[in-house]
Design a protein around this motif. Structure first.
Motif, short mmCIF file in Angstrom:
data_model
loop_
_atom_site.label_atom_id
_atom_site.label_comp_id
_atom_site.label_asym_id
_atom_site.label_seq_id
_atom_site.Cartn_x
_atom_site.Cartn_y
_atom_site.Cartn_z
N ILE A 11 0.84 -1.21 0.00
CA ILE A 11 0.00 0.00 0.00
C ILE A 11 0.88 1.26 0.00
N GLY A 12 2.02 1.21 0.71
CA GLY A 12 2.93 2.36 0.73
C GLY A 12 3.55 2.58 -0.64
N GLY A 13 3.90 1.50 -1.33
CA GLY A 13 4.51 1.62 -2.66
C GLY A 13 3.51 2.14 -3.68
N ILE A 30 8.42 -2.11 -9.28
CA ILE A 30 8.95 -3.47 -9.46
C ILE A 30 8.51 -4.30 -8.26
N GLU A 31 7.78 -5.38 -8.53
CA GLU A 31 7.15 -6.18 -7.47
C GLU A 31 7.49 -7.65 -7.65
N LYS A 32 7.96 -8.27 -6.56
CA LYS A 32 8.39 -9.67 -6.67
C LYS A 32 7.21 -10.64 -6.85
N GLY A 38 0.65 -6.31 -1.62
CA GLY A 38 1.42 -6.83 -0.48
C GLY A 38 0.50 -7.50 0.53
N LYS A 39 0.50 -7.01 1.76
CA LYS A 39 -0.32 -7.62 2.80
C LYS A 39 -1.82 -7.44 2.53
N LEU A 40 -2.14 -6.43 1.74
CA LEU A 40 -3.55 -6.16 1.40
C LEU A 40 -3.95 -6.96 0.16
N GLY A 459 6.24 2.79 3.74
CA GLY A 459 5.63 1.53 4.17
C GLY A 459 5.61 1.40 5.68
N GLY A 460 5.08 0.28 6.14
CA GLY A 460 4.83 0.08 7.55
C GLY A 460 6.06 -0.08 8.43
N SER A 461 7.26 -0.26 7.84
CA SER A 461 8.44 -0.47 8.68
C SER A 461 9.20 0.84 8.92
N GLY A 466 3.23 1.33 11.10
CA GLY A 466 2.48 0.33 10.33
C GLY A 466 0.99 0.59 10.30
N GLY A 467 0.30 -0.24 9.52
CA GLY A 467 -1.14 -0.08 9.32
C GLY A 467 -1.38 0.67 8.03
N ILE A 468 -2.59 0.52 7.49
CA ILE A 468 -2.88 1.14 6.19
C ILE A 468 -2.73 2.67 6.23
P1 FAD Z 1 3.69 -4.53 2.33
O1 FAD Z 1 2.28 -4.92 2.32
O2 FAD Z 1 4.58 -5.08 3.37
O3 FAD Z 1 4.26 -4.88 0.90
C1 FAD Z 1 5.61 -4.76 0.53
C2 FAD Z 1 5.70 -5.22 -0.92
O4 FAD Z 1 7.04 -5.14 -1.35
C3 FAD Z 1 5.25 -6.67 -1.10
O5 FAD Z 1 4.29 -6.72 -2.13
C4 FAD Z 1 6.54 -7.40 -1.44
O6 FAD Z 1 6.33 -8.52 -2.28
C5 FAD Z 1 7.33 -6.31 -2.13
N1 FAD Z 1 8.77 -6.54 -2.09
C6 FAD Z 1 9.51 -6.75 -0.99
N2 FAD Z 1 10.80 -6.91 -1.33
C7 FAD Z 1 10.88 -6.78 -2.67
C8 FAD Z 1 11.96 -6.82 -3.60
N3 FAD Z 1 13.23 -7.00 -3.22
N4 FAD Z 1 11.67 -6.64 -4.91
C9 FAD Z 1 10.38 -6.43 -5.32
N5 FAD Z 1 9.34 -6.39 -4.47
C10 FAD Z 1 9.58 -6.54 -3.16
N6 FAD Z 1 -3.43 -2.67 9.02
C11 FAD Z 1 -4.56 -1.94 9.22
O7 FAD Z 1 -4.58 -0.73 8.97
N7 FAD Z 1 -5.71 -2.54 9.67
C12 FAD Z 1 -5.77 -3.88 9.96
O8 FAD Z 1 -6.82 -4.40 10.32
C13 FAD Z 1 -4.59 -4.65 9.78
N8 FAD Z 1 -4.60 -5.99 10.02
C14 FAD Z 1 -3.57 -6.77 9.55
C15 FAD Z 1 -3.70 -8.16 9.57
C16 FAD Z 1 -2.72 -8.96 8.99
C17 FAD Z 1 -2.88 -10.44 9.02
C18 FAD Z 1 -1.59 -8.36 8.40
C19 FAD Z 1 -0.54 -9.21 7.74
C20 FAD Z 1 -1.43 -6.98 8.43
C21 FAD Z 1 -2.41 -6.16 9.00
N9 FAD Z 1 -2.32 -4.77 9.00
C22 FAD Z 1 -3.43 -4.00 9.28
C23 FAD Z 1 -1.05 -4.10 8.66
C24 FAD Z 1 -1.02 -3.61 7.22
O9 FAD Z 1 -1.41 -4.64 6.37
C25 FAD Z 1 0.40 -3.19 6.87
O10 FAD Z 1 0.92 -2.30 7.83
C26 FAD Z 1 0.47 -2.51 5.51
O11 FAD Z 1 -0.31 -3.18 4.56
C27 FAD Z 1 1.94 -2.48 5.13
O12 FAD Z 1 2.08 -2.01 3.83
P2 FAD Z 1 3.50 -1.74 3.20
O13 FAD Z 1 3.37 -0.54 2.33
O14 FAD Z 1 4.53 -1.67 4.27
O15 FAD Z 1 3.80 -2.95 2.24
#
Ligand code: FAD
Length: 486
Positions: A11-13, A30-32, A38-40, A459-461, A466-468
């Motif tokens: 979602i962050g990307g 670029i997505e693996k 991702g998590k969504l 992104g969440g880290s 974290g979180g949407i």
């Molecule tokens: P991520 O979703 O972590 O995605 C990162 C992306 O980068 C992935 O698609 C991955 O494949 C890609 N990637 C990684 N490395 C590479 C690479 N080297 N090359 C290419 N691609 C790569 N949040 C809420 O707001 N409400 C909730 O109710 C909630 N419940 C949750 C329940 C669960 C079970 C989980 C798992 C999470 C939950 N969260 C919730 C947290 C929320 O999902 C995350 O904080 C948020 O989606 C993180 O998004 P992100 O942008 O960090 O990317």
């Protein structure tokens, strides 16, 4: 034309890609994986649809803001949901929590025999904390001196004693007479993967998000959030390369040069990295100076989730349901200290077919059954999952007075290892670093890289967390630091 690359379509990307495209960059993501989100993400199995990750949608205007960047439009709509959560305890107490402050105060004071003034003043403090800190901690970079010269920062500093930074959330919540209400409000620590017995009292701002600003549900499921942003990105010209892993972030004289993948090499003027910051340093930035204190931060909790197709309907359940553990301190001790699963876990059940009947066959329900868990520290997950499944079923049977196992007609399981495998989140953490200490907000990685010019992190880290909503905000903060393309 200036070229931007985004690593990862979480979602962050996605949010970052839309903002960069809007700023005039030719943007490639670029997505693996072979999908965006991702998590969504979501799956379909035996006639059931399951959202794999998030289930709670707050601050929907942050998604609207991305759709509103462009004239082009794609379908995305959501409704507010009148019930925040349906809570159950084993002694038979049930509480259907309304998702408005007035409704919550009225119903909670009756159910828990709690003086109304305790609830009202708690929720007023919650609102005050949110209003004092959201502009500073959630909407700006904490790593630029300009942030500290603003009116908002000054206001937050002058009111620091009201923020509850030196208390734990549990201590803050001990103002309630009812132990059940204390437990209910302690649960908000899990919204960022932390423990109420360690996270600071400032986290009592989270209930205001849910009760003051409302809870929502996207039409078509949570997956529509990421899916609609992906569709919009394609429509406005963002390019996507799926099934391609970035293997290194390339630099020349401490400035971004591009990225190398398992298939090719790309030049870029700037790179936004949506990969978890821990593996980013471990795998993509091998020669870069590591921000060790940030990388050493304790990770947030992870989750063990059972996706069950249930061959019946359960009237006592709503969209969000919680079956509380009888021993909350021991549960968090197991997760954060012992790094194992607790025998009497708090069980969360999310049933989207309550709102979207098409998510399950007629007369059936799609249950997302989740318990909080430690991250993957090399535990024997096969044994833990087997035991947890038994404990969860026993808990559901005891609390809801049902016999659930014979009703499970299809099953899919996601463990912390699976979450890490799918998204590269270090140890399968749901929310990056935990907020189990008062300095956590300042130790998150900035949205820019201090050593490599034109490298940004979202992104969440990373900041703000974290979180949407916060992952989307990370992209907004990063974009605010990036000049428009020439
Ligand atoms: P991520 O979703 O972590 O995605 C990162 C992306 O980068 C992935 O698609 C991955 O494949 C890609 N990637 C990684 N490395 C590479 C690479 N080297 N090359 C290419 N691609 C790569 N949040 C809420 O707001 N409400 C909730 O109710 C909630 N419940 C949750 C329940 C669960 C079970 C989980 C798992 C999470 C939950 N969260 C919730 C947290 C929320 O999902 C995350 O904080 C948020 O989606 C993180 O998004 P992100 O942008 O960090 O990317």
């Amino acid at each position: 034309m200036a070229v931007a690359i985004v690593i990862g379509a979480g979602i962050g990307g996605l949010a970052a890609a839309l903002r960069l495209q809007h700023k005039g960059y030719q943007t490639t993501v670029i997505e693996k994986n072979n999908y965006a989100g991702g998590k969504l993400h979501a799956i379909e199995q035996d006639g059931y649809r399951f959202d794999l990750g998030p289930s709670l949608f707050t601050l929907p205007h942050l998604v609207d803001e991305l759709h509103d960047l462009f004239e082009e439009s794609v379908d995305f709509d959501y409704d507010s949901h009148p019930t925040a959560c349906h809570y159950f305890w084993e002694d038979g107490t049930c509480f259907k929590a309304p998702s408005t402050i007035d409704g919550f105060v009225k119903e909670a004071s009756q159910t828990f025999d709690e003086p109304t003034r305790n609830l009202t003043s708690y929720l007023e403090r919650s609102k005050k904390k949110y209003e004092l800190t959201s502009k500073l901690f959630l909407e700006k970079s904490l790593h630029r001196w300009q942030t500290y010269l603003s009116k908002d920062t000054l206001k937050a500093i002058l009111n620091i004693s009201k923020l509850g930074i030196s208390n734990t959330l549990d201590k803050d919540n001990s103002t309630f007479d009812s132990p059940k209400l204390q437990q209910l409000f302690n649960r908000y620590a899990t919204y960022n993967g932390s423990s109420p017995y360690q996270t600071p009292g400032i986290m009592s701002m989270i209930p205001y998000l849910e009760l003051g600003l409302g809870t929502y549900y996207p039409q078509g499921g949570m997956h529509r959030i990421s899916q609609s942003l992906y569709e919009l990105a394609v429509k406005v010209g963002v390019e996507f390369r799926f099934r391609e892993s970035v293997t290194s972030i390339d630099q020349s004289n401490n400035k971004i040069a591009g990225v190398t993948t398992d298939k090719s090499q790309y030049k870029a003027d700037l790179v936004v990295c949506n990969m978890d910051v821990f593996p980013t340093y471990e795998k993509l930035l091998l020669k870069a100076k590591k921000p060790q204190k940030t990388l050493d931060q304790e990770r947030s909790s992870s989750a063990l989730i059972f996706y069950w197709g249930i061959n019946s309907k359960h009237k006592q359940l709503d969209l969000h349901n919680i079956l509380f553990s009888e021993d909350y301190p021991a549960e968090f001790n197991a997760i954060f200290k012992e790094k194992t699963l607790f025998d009497d876990p708090t069980v969360y059940i999310n049933i989207t077919s309550k709102l979207t009947p098409g998510d399950a066959p007629d007369g059936k329900e799609n249950w997302f059954v989740m318990i909080n868990s430690p991250g993957d520290y090399g535990q024997d997950w096969e044994a833990l999952v087997k035991q947890a499944r038994k404990n969860i079923i026993a808990k559901i049977n005891r609390t809801l007075n049902v016999d659930i196992e014979p009703l499970i007609e299809t099953e899919y399981i996601l463990t912390p290892q699976g979450i890490e495998e799918n998204t590269s989140s270090y140890r399968g953490a749901l929310y990056g670093a935990a907020s189990n200490n008062k300095f956590a907000a300042f130790l998150r990685h900035p949205n820019f890289n201090s050593n490599i010019k034109n490298l940004y992190h979202v992104g969440g880290s990373v900041h703000p967390g974290g979180g949407i909503p916060l992952s989307i905000l990370s992209a907004r903060i990063a974009a605010d630091l990036i000049p428009d393309a020439q």
